[in-house]
Design a protein around this motif. Structure first.
Motif, PDB file in Angstrom:
ATOM      1  N   THR A 160       0.845  -1.201   0.000  1.00  0.00           N
ATOM      2  CA  THR A 160       0.000   0.000   0.000  1.00  0.00           C
ATOM      3  C   THR A 160       0.877   1.246   0.000  1.00  0.00           C
ATOM      4  O   THR A 160       2.034   1.211   0.425  1.00  0.00           O
ATOM      5  N   ALA A 161       0.292   2.323  -0.447  1.00  0.00           N
ATOM      6  CA  ALA A 161       1.034   3.582  -0.538  1.00  0.00           C
ATOM      7  C   ALA A 161       0.872   4.400   0.738  1.00  0.00           C
ATOM      8  O   ALA A 161      -0.172   4.363   1.386  1.00  0.00           O
ATOM      9  N   SER A 162       1.917   5.144   1.078  1.00  0.00           N
ATOM     10  CA  SER A 162       1.850   6.051   2.218  1.00  0.00           C
ATOM     11  C   SER A 162       0.690   7.031   2.014  1.00  0.00           C
ATOM     12  O   SER A 162       0.461   7.504   0.897  1.00  0.00           O
ATOM     13  N   GLY A 163      -0.048   7.297   3.065  1.00  0.00           N
ATOM     14  CA  GLY A 163      -1.202   8.177   2.961  1.00  0.00           C
ATOM     15  C   GLY A 163      -2.500   7.420   2.712  1.00  0.00           C
ATOM     16  O   GLY A 163      -3.583   7.928   2.965  1.00  0.00           O
ATOM     17  N   ASP A 164      -2.403   6.208   2.207  1.00  0.00           N
ATOM     18  CA  ASP A 164      -3.572   5.344   2.013  1.00  0.00           C
ATOM     19  C   ASP A 164      -4.070   4.923   3.401  1.00  0.00           C
ATOM     20  O   ASP A 164      -3.264   4.542   4.251  1.00  0.00           O
ATOM     21  N   PRO A 165      -5.379   4.995   3.659  1.00  0.00           N
ATOM     22  CA  PRO A 165      -5.888   4.586   4.978  1.00  0.00           C
ATOM     23  C   PRO A 165      -5.485   3.150   5.359  1.00  0.00           C
ATOM     24  O   PRO A 165      -5.189   2.882   6.525  1.00  0.00           O
ATOM     25  N   ALA A 166      -5.433   2.250   4.372  1.00  0.00           N
ATOM     26  CA  ALA A 166      -5.025   0.871   4.660  1.00  0.00           C
ATOM     27  C   ALA A 166      -3.580   0.849   5.140  1.00  0.00           C
ATOM     28  O   ALA A 166      -3.229   0.120   6.083  1.00  0.00           O
ATOM     29  N   HIS A 167      -2.739   1.646   4.490  1.00  0.00           N
ATOM     30  CA  HIS A 167      -1.324   1.733   4.875  1.00  0.00           C
ATOM     31  C   HIS A 167      -1.201   2.212   6.319  1.00  0.00           C
ATOM     32  O   HIS A 167      -0.418   1.652   7.101  1.00  0.00           O
ATOM     33  N   GLU A 168      -1.981   3.208   6.669  1.00  0.00           N
ATOM     34  CA  GLU A 168      -1.942   3.746   8.034  1.00  0.00           C
ATOM     35  C   GLU A 168      -2.420   2.712   9.055  1.00  0.00           C
ATOM     36  O   GLU A 168      -1.828   2.555  10.122  1.00  0.00           O
ATOM     37  N   ARG A 169      -3.499   1.999   8.734  1.00  0.00           N
ATOM     38  CA  ARG A 169      -4.014   0.970   9.649  1.00  0.00           C
ATOM     39  C   ARG A 169      -2.999  -0.156   9.817  1.00  0.00           C
ATOM     40  O   ARG A 169      -2.768  -0.648  10.929  1.00  0.00           O
TER      41      ARG A 169
END
Length: 153
Positions: A115-124
């Motif tokens: 996932t890309a940085s800033g993507d909500p999935a990446h953050e989770r």
């Protein structure tokens, strides 16, 4: 507490363990180990207590042995194998779950990479990874303090 009430409490515990994710028969067998007044039990005694076949108990005992909750004991003069709840069962189980923590950590890392940085999935996934890293770092100290406060018998 009567014997009937004792074993009803054991079945309630087994039900709670099963609801918490443990398979039903290992949960019921574990309840026997926890509630028995005997130092050791055999598979036949577990089967009798639970009113089930010896075959179903065999798999449950293997499962409890594999995670370190129970241990096989020598029983000179007996043709049956004897088992008991390990004194360090709970810390052993918690230590074995470090493997689960490692699997979760690896899964989070794989997800972060996908996932890309800033993507909500990446953050989770980053939060998940950070939690499991924290947990993995804290477990050895927790277990050490437990053992200091509750030395094996």
């Amino acid at each position: 507490m009567s014997e009937t009430e004792r074993w009803q409490a054991a079945e309630q515990l087994a039900l709670a363990l099963a609801e918490g994710g443990l398979q039903r028969m290992p949960a019921r067998a574990l309840a026997v180990f926890l509630f028995t007044g005997d130092e050791t039990v055999t598979m036949g005694e577990i089967a009798d207590r639970l009113g089930v076949s010896a075959g179903s108990v065999s798999g449950a005992v293997k499962a409890l042995l594999s995670v370190g909750l129970i241990e096989r004991l020598p029983a000179p003069g007996s043709r049956r194998e004897h088992y008991r709840l390990r004194d360090d069962a709970w810390s052993t189980l918690f230590s074995a779950q470090n493997t689960v923590v490692g699997v979760m950590l690896k899964a989070a890392d794989t997800g972060i990479a996908a996932t890309a940085s800033g993507d909500p999935a990446h953050e989770r996934l980053t939060r998940m990874r950070d939690f499991y890293r924290f947990l993995l770092g804290e477990l050895p100290g927790l277990l050490r303090r437990w053992e200091e406060q509750h030395p094996p018998r």
